[in-house]
Design an enzyme around this catalytic site. Structure first.
Site, PDB file in Angstrom:
ATOM      1  CG  HIS A 474      35.767  45.127  38.796  1.00 20.61           C
ATOM      2  ND1 HIS A 474      37.126  44.655  38.422  1.00 20.61           N
ATOM      3  CD2 HIS A 474      35.584  44.462  39.649  1.00 20.61           C
ATOM      4  CE1 HIS A 474      37.388  43.995  39.486  1.00 20.61           C
ATOM      5  NE2 HIS A 474      36.546  43.944  40.283  1.00 20.61           N
ATOM      6  CE1 TYR A 590      36.291  34.492  42.235  1.00 22.47           C
ATOM      7  CE2 TYR A 590      37.023  36.243  43.571  1.00 22.47           C
ATOM      8  CZ  TYR A 590      36.985  35.831  42.338  1.00 22.47           C
ATOM      9  OH  TYR A 590      37.585  36.400  41.366  1.00 22.47           O
ATOM     10  CB  THR A 603      41.744  38.096  39.873  1.00 22.50           C
ATOM     11  OG1 THR A 603      40.737  37.991  38.895  1.00 22.50           O
ATOM     12  CG2 THR A 603      42.107  39.713  40.054  1.00 22.50           C
TER      13      THR A 603
END
Length: 781
Positions: A474, A590, A603
């Site tokens: 990630h 979230y 993000t």
């Protein structure tokens, strides 16, 4: 043997007459072609750098400006207002240069300066236009005059943009004011706190805003002036790279294959087409594809930041004691393949060309047929990347810093990407397709905990029955970037390359291709012990994950849009309703939103649980239709604020980082950053709809992807809206928490979706409540 003959360019023997030198012309030809390919790539890279560097102008526009200025000289006019003459006066005097030649050189220099000034002006105008985001907040079909003027962005956008053409023109992410961030934060936590708790938090926030907050804000503004993005580098460093726990499950995520079809049941053939497609996508493979990237990313006149694409290939996360690092290399011409405990190096270029899909299939089949056993300690070596980071960092330094182990590890880390040939069968199959999808998701997320290299930018998994999937690290990029290459690969594999009648890749094979090289290892017993410890940690984590994947086909965005509400807002309200029905309370929620409208944006968080959504859910049996629309509109407003740099959480995160650097404590920030996200959600949209004909071929759709739970007592929910009549959900939680159950939560989501549609469209026929495990298209056999 043919491959042995090609392995050396020179052979010589000592004879009484001197040295007898023999040249291998075939090997020298391959060296020459390989060098030519390398130089062509360098030329393409320089060419693209020039094109993107002068965008929105083009290199040819320089010639147009020069000709125009030179033409004016013959009409005895001076558009330079005397500057050409000034330049001519300061030119070095040369006896061989005539006065007329000096005038031409001066005109060319002036034209170049004028051209550069025009480029600078156009880029400045483009940057100002791209800084305008009010168009996102206007109602559909109602465009203000300002937005119509803003459409001039098309004039400054030039033609045929490349992948990185807009990078220099994208605006920087703005720093919100302390006042706005604190106000929005307090509003977001109001439905989660009683009056006493909220009053205490309000006091903490006011104290922070009036004192320490302003000091921290000053440092952030200074960073925003100096850096391209005031969030991204700290976000990558502290959220991803400094985490010392396992990245498997906790950070890595996955993407699935087509849901209902498998293009071929032959494992090696599927790998052949797919691997070939990945290399076609890589920017260095063909400059033409760079144009396609940008066209797909644009969708309109608004570009997105493309910097995350830079580290997609040839990238690996390197473990460290205090923090990991992301290493990126240039243009690896090979991949590393794992099969039954062995690692193989497979070159995908031969004599300067990319191997055909049939040739890659041939090489993959060689690996599948190789009977050699794994070396001592090799079979479960990948578990080091699945366990805690500090033991892996220490083991890497102690056992893999020299000799054969270092060479083999370097080979894995520098590979274009990692491939696993799994010996299991996965997909939606058998008598219980719902359970098989759950097993498929868990396999992609963590596998056997040692048969993926979790540190690589991405690992592609090919199963025994021809199914495939992808697992991604990630830190280097976010899911939409990887989803882009995954969509392209799936489409190119099935619709462009295809397979022959027997299920093999099309084309011919050169049987003299060098065999894939098995990597060598010398694993000492102490390292084997560490591998076993890391595997135990990873296995416990994997066993604790509860997963449920289902395809909801009773209705999709088609019916939701007829209700004049946002599909994303509709799903988020359904998730809030489902969670409230299951737990009897609300939680901090979230939802990931991208900020790639800004340079190096990643993000931002959309806090989906709001006063409006909680009021709607509590009043569901009363006048809730009006409240639903209010809640949905509030959610869309928060989403747009997050996309345009006015979110809450990244600002608070950066303020917290600054406070740590300054060595000061903030009770407000400490409490804010410690709040658990018990409902973490993300949408995975289809970005390249032109590649898939969902209406005529609904079976050729991916099930999307998912991720592990963020909180030990919460849920991770990923969803993908496909076409007009399908929504796929991926739900994760932990078995160790008695309050969570992925399947029960999935049932609550289904019912919440039905109830919301019935609420908004009470006169329509109620959808059939059949099990989603029975798809409308034919199940894969």
């Amino acid at each position: 043997m043919a491959e042995a003959h090609q392995a050396v360019a020179f052979q010589f023997t000592v004879t009484p007459d001197g040295i007898d030198l023999q040249l291998s012309h075939q090997a020298l030809t391959e060296i020459y072609l390989s060098g030519m390919r390398s130089w062509k790539k360098r030329i393409v890279r320089v060419k693209n750098s020039v094109i993107t560097g002068v965008y929105p102008a083009s290199p040819s526009s320089w010639l147009f400006v020069v000709i125009a200025i030179l033409a004016t000289m013959y009409t005895r006019s001076d558009p330079s207002m005397g500057l050409i003459a000034k330049i001519q006066e300061h030119l070095p005097v040369s006896q061989s240069m005539s006065t007329q030649c000096q005038a031409v050189v001066s005109a060319v220099l002036f034209s170049t300066m004028l051209w550069l000034m025009l480029i600078f002006t156009m880029r400045l105008c483009l940057k100002q236009l791209l800084s305008y985001h009010r168009w996102m907040f206007e109602q559909h079909g109602k465009m203000s005059t300002t937005t119509k003027i803003w459409a001039l962005v098309r004039i400054f956008s030039g033609r045929k943009p490349l992948l990185y053409s807009y990078q220099g023109s994208l605006p920087n992410l703005p720093v919100p004011t302390i006042k706005d961030t604190v106000k929005r934060y307090l509003e977001s936590v109001r439905p989660l706190m009683d009056d006493k708790e909220y009053e205490r938090m309000t006091k903490l926030a006011a104290e922070f805003e009036s004192s320490l907050g302003n000091r921290l804000q000053w440092y952030l503004k200074l960073k925003a002036l100096w850096a391209s993005n005031y969030v991204s580098d700290w976000w990558e460093e502290y959220v991803y790279l400094r985490g010392r726990g396992p990245i498997m499950v906790n950070s890595n995520y996955y993407g699935m294959d087509f849901l209902y079809v498998t293009p071929t049941p032959i494992q090696a053939a599927r790998a052949g087409n797919s691997i070939h497609s990945f290399f076609l996508y890589r920017p260095t493979s063909t400059p033409l594809l760079l144009h396609i990237y940008m066209i797909w990313l644009l969708r309109s006149a608004v570009p997105c930041c493309s910097y995350q694409f830079e580290r997609m290939f040839d990238t690996c996360r390197i473990p460290g004691i205090l923090t990991d690092t992301v290493q990126h290399w240039q243009d690896s011409d090979y991949i590393v393949v794992y099969h039954k405990g062995r690692y193989f190096r497979l070159r995908v270029y031969q004599a300067g060309r990319l191997l055909s899909p049939r040739e890659i299939e041939f090489q993959i089949q060689r690996i599948l047929d190789d009977p050699s056993p794994p070396s001592k300690g090799e079979a479960k070596l990948g578990a080091l990347t699945a366990g805690d980071r500090i033991p892996w960092a220490k083991a890497r330094t102690k056992y893999f810093s020299s000799g054969v182990n270092k060479r083999s590890l370097d080979c894995i880390e520098k590979a274009a990407f990692f491939v696993t040939l799994d010996d299991e069968e996965q997909g939606m199959m058998g008598d219980d397709p719902a359970a098989s999808l759950d097993r498929y998701a868990k396999s992609l997320l963590h596998g056997k905990c040692y048969d993926r290299w979790f540190d690589k930018s991405f690992t592609v998994v090919y199963y025994k029955n021809g199914k495939n999937g992808i697992n991604a690290e990630h830190s280097w990029a976010d899911a939409p970037v990887l989803a882009h290459v995954w969509e392209y690969t799936l489409a190119n594999d099935s619709f462009q390359l295809g397979y022959n009648a027997e299920g093999h890749c099309k084309g011919d094979v050169d049987p003299s291709l060098p065999r894939p090289v098995k990597l060598s290892w010398e694993i000492p017993p102490e390292c084997e012990e560490q591998i076993a410890q890391s595997l135990a940690v990873a296995q416990a984590l994997a066993d604790d994950v509860d997963f449920h994947v289902f395809s909801f086909q009773e209705f999709g965005k088609g019916k939701v849009k007829k209700c004049r509400v946002s599909p994303d807002g509709f799903i988020q309200m359904a998730l809030q309703l489902a969670y409230f029905r299951e737990r009897g309370t609300f939680c901090l929620t979230y939802e990931a939103s991208m900020t790639r409208l800004f340079r190096e944006g990643r993000t931002e968080t959309v806090r989906s649980c709001t006063n409006e959504s909680s009021a709607f859910i509590r009043a569901l049996e009363d006048v809730c239709k009006c409240l639903f629309r209010v809640a949905s509109e509030k959610h869309q407003l928060l989403y747009r604020l997050a996309m345009t740099g006015a979110g809450i959480d990244r600002h608070l995160f950066c303020l917290y980082v600054v406070s740590k650097y300054l060595g000061v404590e903030s009770p407000f920030l400490k409490e804010v950053l410690s709040e658990p996200w018990r409902l973490s959600t993300s949408q995975t949209p289809i970005q390249q709809v032109e590649l898939f004909d969902i209406e005529n071929h609904p079976e050729y759709v991916s099930c999307g992807g998912g991720f592990g739970p963020v909180a030990d007592d919460g849920y991770g929910v990923s969803y993908c809206v496909l076409g007009e009549n399908m929504i796929n959900f991926h739900i994760s939680c932990k078995h160790s928490c008695p309050d969570t159950d992925a399947h029960k939560f999935g049932t609550q989501i289904r019912q919440a979706l039905r109830d919301l549609l019935k609420l908004l469209s009470p006169n329509q026929t109620e959808p059939s409540k059949t099990e989603e495990s029975q798809p409308k298209v034919k199940k894969e056999q």
